[in-house]
Write a protein that holds these residues in place. Structure first.
Motif, PDB file in Angstrom:
ATOM      1  N   LEU A 115       0.751  -1.149   0.183  1.00  0.00           N
ATOM      2  CA  LEU A 115      -0.026   0.078   0.136  1.00  0.00           C
ATOM      3  C   LEU A 115       0.905   1.240  -0.026  1.00  0.00           C
ATOM      4  O   LEU A 115       0.881   2.379  -0.716  1.00  0.00           O
ATOM      5  CB  LEU A 115      -0.911  -0.108   1.280  1.00  0.00           C
ATOM      6  CG  LEU A 115      -1.854   1.153   1.473  1.00  0.00           C
ATOM      7  CD1 LEU A 115      -3.172   1.096   0.434  1.00  0.00           C
ATOM      8  CD2 LEU A 115      -2.417   1.203   2.867  1.00  0.00           C
ATOM      9  N   THR A 168       0.817   3.766  -3.152  1.00  0.00           N
ATOM     10  CA  THR A 168       0.099   4.897  -2.900  1.00  0.00           C
ATOM     11  C   THR A 168       1.324   5.988  -2.913  1.00  0.00           C
ATOM     12  O   THR A 168       0.935   7.216  -2.968  1.00  0.00           O
ATOM     13  CB  THR A 168      -0.771   5.010  -1.789  1.00  0.00           C
ATOM     14  OG1 THR A 168       0.038   4.862  -0.671  1.00  0.00           O
ATOM     15  CG2 THR A 168      -1.952   4.022  -1.854  1.00  0.00           C
ATOM     16  N   HIS A 184      -0.882   6.092   6.456  1.00  0.00           N
ATOM     17  CA  HIS A 184      -2.181   6.701   6.614  1.00  0.00           C
ATOM     18  C   HIS A 184      -2.622   6.705   7.910  1.00  0.00           C
ATOM     19  O   HIS A 184      -2.505   5.908   8.704  1.00  0.00           O
ATOM     20  CB  HIS A 184      -3.201   5.583   5.604  1.00  0.00           C
ATOM     21  CG  HIS A 184      -2.881   5.884   4.302  1.00  0.00           C
ATOM     22  ND1 HIS A 184      -2.082   5.023   3.674  1.00  0.00           N
ATOM     23  CD2 HIS A 184      -3.854   6.444   3.438  1.00  0.00           C
ATOM     24  CE1 HIS A 184      -2.092   5.268   2.308  1.00  0.00           C
ATOM     25  NE2 HIS A 184      -2.953   6.024   2.068  1.00  0.00           N
ATOM     26  N   ALA A 226      -8.666   5.147   8.713  1.00  0.00           N
ATOM     27  CA  ALA A 226      -8.711   4.336   7.726  1.00  0.00           C
ATOM     28  C   ALA A 226     -10.599   4.112   7.923  1.00  0.00           C
ATOM     29  O   ALA A 226     -11.085   4.350   8.962  1.00  0.00           O
ATOM     30  CB  ALA A 226      -8.420   2.786   7.964  1.00  0.00           C
ATOM     31  N   SER A 276      -6.493   6.199  -1.704  1.00  0.00           N
ATOM     32  CA  SER A 276      -5.592   7.135  -0.614  1.00  0.00           C
ATOM     33  C   SER A 276      -6.318   8.421  -0.920  1.00  0.00           C
ATOM     34  O   SER A 276      -6.286   8.766  -2.091  1.00  0.00           O
ATOM     35  CB  SER A 276      -4.259   6.800  -1.050  1.00  0.00           C
ATOM     36  OG  SER A 276      -3.569   7.665   0.116  1.00  0.00           O
ATOM     37  N   HIS A 303      -3.875  11.666   5.662  1.00  0.00           N
ATOM     38  CA  HIS A 303      -4.088  10.748   4.544  1.00  0.00           C
ATOM     39  C   HIS A 303      -4.921   9.884   5.246  1.00  0.00           C
ATOM     40  O   HIS A 303      -4.828   9.122   5.891  1.00  0.00           O
ATOM     41  CB  HIS A 303      -2.755  10.272   4.323  1.00  0.00           C
ATOM     42  CG  HIS A 303      -1.751  11.008   3.847  1.00  0.00           C
ATOM     43  ND1 HIS A 303      -1.777  11.517   2.279  1.00  0.00           N
ATOM     44  CD2 HIS A 303      -0.706  11.712   4.289  1.00  0.00           C
ATOM     45  CE1 HIS A 303      -0.727  12.134   2.248  1.00  0.00           C
ATOM     46  NE2 HIS A 303      -0.229  12.363   3.272  1.00  0.00           N
ATOM     47  N   LEU A 331      -7.180   6.265   4.311  1.00  0.00           N
ATOM     48  CA  LEU A 331      -7.207   5.079   3.416  1.00  0.00           C
ATOM     49  C   LEU A 331      -8.672   4.724   3.514  1.00  0.00           C
ATOM     50  O   LEU A 331      -9.295   4.485   4.512  1.00  0.00           O
ATOM     51  CB  LEU A 331      -6.484   4.072   4.208  1.00  0.00           C
ATOM     52  CG  LEU A 331      -6.167   2.586   3.548  1.00  0.00           C
ATOM     53  CD1 LEU A 331      -5.511   2.682   2.362  1.00  0.00           C
ATOM     54  CD2 LEU A 331      -5.603   1.992   4.651  1.00  0.00           C
ATOM     55  N   ALA A 384      -4.861  -1.780   7.715  1.00  0.00           N
ATOM     56  CA  ALA A 384      -4.986  -0.478   8.006  1.00  0.00           C
ATOM     57  C   ALA A 384      -4.128   0.052   9.105  1.00  0.00           C
ATOM     58  O   ALA A 384      -3.665   0.968   9.151  1.00  0.00           O
ATOM     59  CB  ALA A 384      -6.618   0.042   8.261  1.00  0.00           C
TER      60      ALA A 384
END
Ligand code: HPA
Length: 278
Positions: free
Chosen positions: A21, A25, A30, A33, A76, A83, A85, A109
């Motif tokens: 991921l 991305t 991230h 989530a 994303s 950020h 997800l 996540a």
């Protein structure tokens, strides 16, 4: 390289998917989530600017989804300096998947850095006064699926053998949600295996047990999130009154239509919430 199998190696599988991921991305971490359930997909467009989107199958450990309306990509999204997800759909037990496969998304996540997880779903409403199109905060759950993503040897890197379940649906996040939308009610979600909707006798049972919402998802993911100690917020969209409580035959298409009608409003709600997370 073959991907670690989430059914036997959930930690390694999540770690490997998080690494893919980050690479695909270009986002190392991230912060939040969001899992979008049945009919919630239109909400995604309100969450911010999409900077990358890929099929979940590319992350490894995810099966192809089999149900109409359940997507299989992950986005994303940039929301301010966050950020986010976003899983555009989920995997269900009733599709024949192992509980660890159902939980693979949220475990990925958390390994990807998510300090807050938001789960969404469509649910039948049992509490008098509930109406189709109403979003409801999940305050607690009854897991009647007969399954758990914690079966087998415990991996301490994920969490403890016997996780506390006293604040799975984090009270402070529910409070935060009500600062965004003061009319939000709370309810107990009862998770069943599905894929049938409930018989009238089952609806009567659910009511006696204390279930106020009923659905076929969420509880296993919530257990997996609680296991990791990550704060969780969960929102049900009431798409129908539970079987027998209204004069209607339940159909998946109607559930999706009701959800779609409310989804953009729900998206704004989640976006506002994400912006207020500290
Ligand atoms: N029962 C179970 N799952 C559901 C329902 C329901 O009435 N509505 C949406 N998902």
């Amino acid at each position: 390289m073959t991907h670690p199998d989430p059914t036997t190696h959930p930690f390694e599988a999540a770690e490997a998917s998080a690494a893919v991921l980050a690479e695909r991305t270009g986002v190392a971490r991230h912060d939040v989530a969001v899992v979008l359930g049945s009919g919630w997909k239109p909400a995604a467009d309100r969450l911010g600017e999409v900077t990358a989107e890929l099929p979940v199958t590319e992350l490894g450990g995810f099966p192809e989804s089999s149900v109409a309306g359940h997507g299989s990509t992950v986005r994303s999204i940039r929301n301010g300096d966050r950020h986010v997800l976003v899983f555009m759909g989920r995997v269900h037990l009733y599709e024949g998947h192992h509980p660890n496969v159902v939980a693979h998304g949220v475990r990925t996540a958390v390994r990807a850095g998510a300090g807050t997880v938001v789960l969404t779903n469509a649910a039948g409403g049992l509490r008098p006064g509930m109406r189709a199109g109403q979003p409801v905060l999940i305050a607690d759950h009854l897991n009647l699926t007969g399954h758990t993503p914690l079966l087998g040897p415990n991996d301490d890197r994920l969490g403890p053998r016997f996780p506390d379940m006293g604040d799975v649906y984090t009270a402070s996040l529910r409070e935060l949600a009500r600062t965004v939308e003061p009319t939000l009610e709370e309810a107990v979600y009862l998770g069943l295996l599905g894929p049938t909707y409930e018989t009238p006798a089952e609806v009567a049972m659910i009511g006696r047990l204390g279930g106020e919402l009923v659905g076929m998802s969420t509880v296993l993911e919530a257990i997996a999130v609680a296991h990791t100690g990550t704060p969780l917020l969960a929102l049900s969209l009431v798409t129908n009154l539970a079987a027998g409580l209204a004069d209607e035959v339940l159909a998946h298409d109607d559930v999706l239509a009701v959800a779609a009608a409310s989804a953009e409003r729900m998206g704004s709600l989640i976006a506002d919430l994400v912006a207020r997370l500290t």
